[in-house]
Design a protein around this motif. Structure first.
Motif, PDB file in Angstrom:
ATOM      1  N   LYS A  51       5.207  -7.571  -4.299  1.00  0.00           N
ATOM      2  CA  LYS A  51       5.595  -6.305  -4.943  1.00  0.00           C
ATOM      3  C   LYS A  51       4.540  -5.231  -4.696  1.00  0.00           C
ATOM      4  N   GLN A  54       4.929  -4.062  -1.215  1.00  0.00           N
ATOM      5  CA  GLN A  54       6.090  -3.173  -1.107  1.00  0.00           C
ATOM      6  C   GLN A  54       5.763  -1.794  -1.658  1.00  0.00           C
ATOM      7  N   ALA A  55       5.070  -1.758  -2.793  1.00  0.00           N
ATOM      8  CA  ALA A  55       4.689  -0.468  -3.384  1.00  0.00           C
ATOM      9  C   ALA A  55       3.721   0.266  -2.468  1.00  0.00           C
ATOM     10  N   THR A  56       2.783  -0.475  -1.897  1.00  0.00           N
ATOM     11  CA  THR A  56       1.826   0.140  -0.963  1.00  0.00           C
ATOM     12  C   THR A  56       2.554   0.694   0.254  1.00  0.00           C
TER      13      THR A  56
END
Length: 145
Positions: A51, A54-56
């Protein structure tokens, strides 16, 4: 020597394995945690890591998009500045043309007035000449009798 070998083995078995030089700290911790038995906490760390990645990635993509948008905005601003300069130049030329047009219109009106005045004077001269010819004819041929 055996004690030193035992202590180094116990440290490698107890602690995480040494990280290869190209691994990130997070990946090293996650892999070492999974090597310790793959418990639920390790899986949660893996899920959290995915996660976070993915956020990065989303932040990186948003940053790239923002940079592209900013670049496009600056190009548009430069183009608009160029067009504005062109429009101001054209506006100046239009003002000059309008000024010249007014001057020419005033001259044409003045010429038209002079033409009408000259036509009036010419008509008056024609009338006077016709009147003079009639008088001459009258006094030469009609009256002497």
């Amino acid at each position: 020597a055996q004690a030193a070998a035992r202590s180094s083995r116990s440290q490698t078995l107890v602690g995480p394995p040494p990280a290869p030089p190209n691994w990130s700290l997070r990946a090293w911790l996650l892999r070492s945690r999974m090597a310790d038995g793959g418990d639920a906490r390790g899986q949660q760390l893996m899920w959290t890591g995915r996660k976070l990645q993915q956020a990065t990635d989303a932040i990186t993509e948003a940053t790239r998009t923002a940079a592209e948008t900013e670049s496009t905005g600056f190009r548009v601003l430069e183009e608009l500045a160029t067009q504005r300069a062109g429009l101001e130049r054209v506006r100046g030329q239009v003002d000059t043309i309008e000024s010249t047009e007014r001057s020419v219109r005033d001259r044409l009106v003045a010429m038209s007035r002079r033409l009408k005045c000259r036509q009036g004077v010419l008509c008056l001269m024609v009338f006077l000449l016709v009147f003079a010819i009639v008088l001459i004819i009258y006094f030469m041929w009609i009256k002497p009798k």
